[in-house]
Design an enzyme around this catalytic site. Structure first.
Site, PDB file in Angstrom:
ATOM      1  N   LYS B  96       0.878  -1.170   0.000  1.00 13.40           N
ATOM      2  CA  LYS B  96       0.000   0.000   0.000  1.00 13.40           C
ATOM      3  C   LYS B  96       0.913   1.217   0.000  1.00 13.40           C
ATOM      4  O   LYS B  96       1.562   1.519   1.008  1.00 13.40           O
ATOM      5  CB  LYS B  96      -0.911   0.000   1.236  1.00 13.40           C
ATOM      6  CG  LYS B  96      -1.775   1.252   1.323  1.00 13.40           C
ATOM      7  CD  LYS B  96      -2.616   1.277   2.595  1.00 13.40           C
ATOM      8  CE  LYS B  96      -3.219   2.673   2.786  1.00 13.40           C
ATOM      9  NZ  LYS B  96      -4.017   2.772   4.016  1.00 13.40           N
ATOM     10  N   GLY B 157      -8.764   9.201   8.993  1.00 10.30           N
ATOM     11  CA  GLY B 157      -9.185   9.385  10.381  1.00 10.30           C
ATOM     12  C   GLY B 157     -10.255  10.432  10.606  1.00 10.30           C
ATOM     13  O   GLY B 157     -10.611  10.701  11.751  1.00 10.30           O
ATOM     14  N   ASN B 206      -9.991   1.431   8.858  1.00 13.17           N
ATOM     15  CA  ASN B 206      -9.346   1.030  10.109  1.00 13.17           C
ATOM     16  C   ASN B 206      -9.995   1.730  11.292  1.00 13.17           C
ATOM     17  O   ASN B 206     -10.657   1.127  12.129  1.00 13.17           O
ATOM     18  CB  ASN B 206      -7.853   1.364  10.015  1.00 13.17           C
ATOM     19  CG  ASN B 206      -7.026   0.817  11.177  1.00 13.17           C
ATOM     20  OD1 ASN B 206      -5.823   0.627  11.049  1.00 13.17           O
ATOM     21  ND2 ASN B 206      -7.624   0.528  12.322  1.00 13.17           N
TER      22      ASN B 206
END
Lengths: 70, 259
Positions: B96, B157, B206
């Site tokens: 990645k 995030g 995530n």
């Protein structure tokens, strides 16, 4: 007469190592990890090259281990 | 089942291994998500740091496919060296690719990304570039040899979902032969469903799972959302309309009087 030494930076910390040693010889001093990878002076050093790779004064070593990631 | 690079996968949910309350909860969340691809990183060994031996043992026990990242790299050179170390450490040619151009919103550097992708593909890597939804940048990455692209939904995030659905839809329409994965910025399962409804092949997330109050339950919620989104895409949605149209038949409406 004391053995000649070199200064290296490993993961940002200054380390004193015996002169003329291969990477394979000094890695047990630098880490206790089983799984790790190494770069010296921002160049990847594969495991197959550890025995032949001689560290020199001022080398900057990055020694990395598996870590969580996103 | 679907094809990702040289691998056939069941799940269209790729999941990160970071920020969980514990390695055990990470394990349970990954199982609940049904994911078979998990992202990892590599870092300097530090006493007391997150991750470490417990994390690594827990992850290996899952027997999943690993997707190492180059998180934190700010130049093509750093990313290339990190990828080389990751290939040896994790035993995979998947990477990645992250080359960060701006520390404020962690926006990818498109120039460094293309440079690193070209070199890594020449070295035999399967490159998963974390990119923006910019069509021209994506075309340059394809010209460099990428067959997978991972545009952001929103900055990493932030949990804001798909900030530019138009741009993401355009990518899907213009790049039909490329595996497209929305990576980053998802906050709730409906964001993942929306990405799959647009025809994206998968999502990678995530924080939305790891930082939920109950990560294991949230992982299951994302698993269902991804399934729902994909089924909706395959079913084909009805067209949008500007005007209302009754769903109940008008003919035979009681009390209706012709004037």
């Amino acid at each position: 007469m004391s053995e000649p030494e070199i200064q290296v930076i490993c993961n940002g910390e200054r380390k004193t190592l015996p002169c003329g040693r291969s990477l394979a010889e000094v890695l047990p001093v630098l880490t206790s990890a089983c799984d790790f990878a190494v770069a010296v002076n921002e160049e990847f050093v594969p495991k197959s090259a550890y025995r032949a790779y001689r560290l020199t004064d001022g080398d900057r070593i990055e020694l990395v281990v598996p870590m969580e990631g996103g | 089942m679907w094809q990702l690079a040289d691998c056939t996968l069941d799940s269209r949910l790729l999941i990160g291994s970071s920020l969980y309350p514990s390695p055990r909860i990470m394990q349970e969340a990954i199982r609940a998500a049904g994911s078979s691809v998990v992202t990892v990183s590599l870092r300097r060994q530090q006493a007391g740091a997150r991750g470490g031996e417990d994390f690594w043992a827990a992850l290996r026990a899952l027997n999943v496919r690993l997707l190492p990242n180059t998180a934190g790299c700010h130049s093509a050179r750093e990313a290339i060296t990190t990828a080389q170390m990751a290939r040896e450490l994790f035993g995979t040619h998947w990477i990645k690719l992250e080359v960060i151009g701006d520390d404020y919103n962690l926006q990818p550097d498109p120039f460094g990304l293309v440079e690193a992708a070209r070199e890594l593909i020449a070295q035999g890597f399967e490159v998963f570039p974390y990119c923006t939804e910019d069509l021209v940048v994506c075309e340059k990455l394809i010209a460099a040899g990428c067959r997978i692209l991972m545009p952001w939904g929103a900055p990493i995030g932030t949990a804001r979902g798909l900030l530019n659905p138009y741009g993401l839809r355009t990518l899907r329409e213009r790049l039909p032969g490329i595996s497209l994965i929305v990576d980053a910025g998802l906050g709730v399962p409906s964001h993942a469903a929306q990405a799959l409804e647009l025809g994206y092949d998968a999502v990678l997330l995530n924080t939305a799972i790891a930082q939920a109050t109950d990560p294991v339950v949230m992982a299951a919620a994302f698993r269902h959302a991804v399934l729902a989104g994909r089924l909706a895409f395959e079913a084909g949605r009805m067209p949008e309309r500007d005007l209302a149209q009754p769903s109940t038949p008008v003919v035979g409406t009681p009390f209706w009087q012709q004037q």
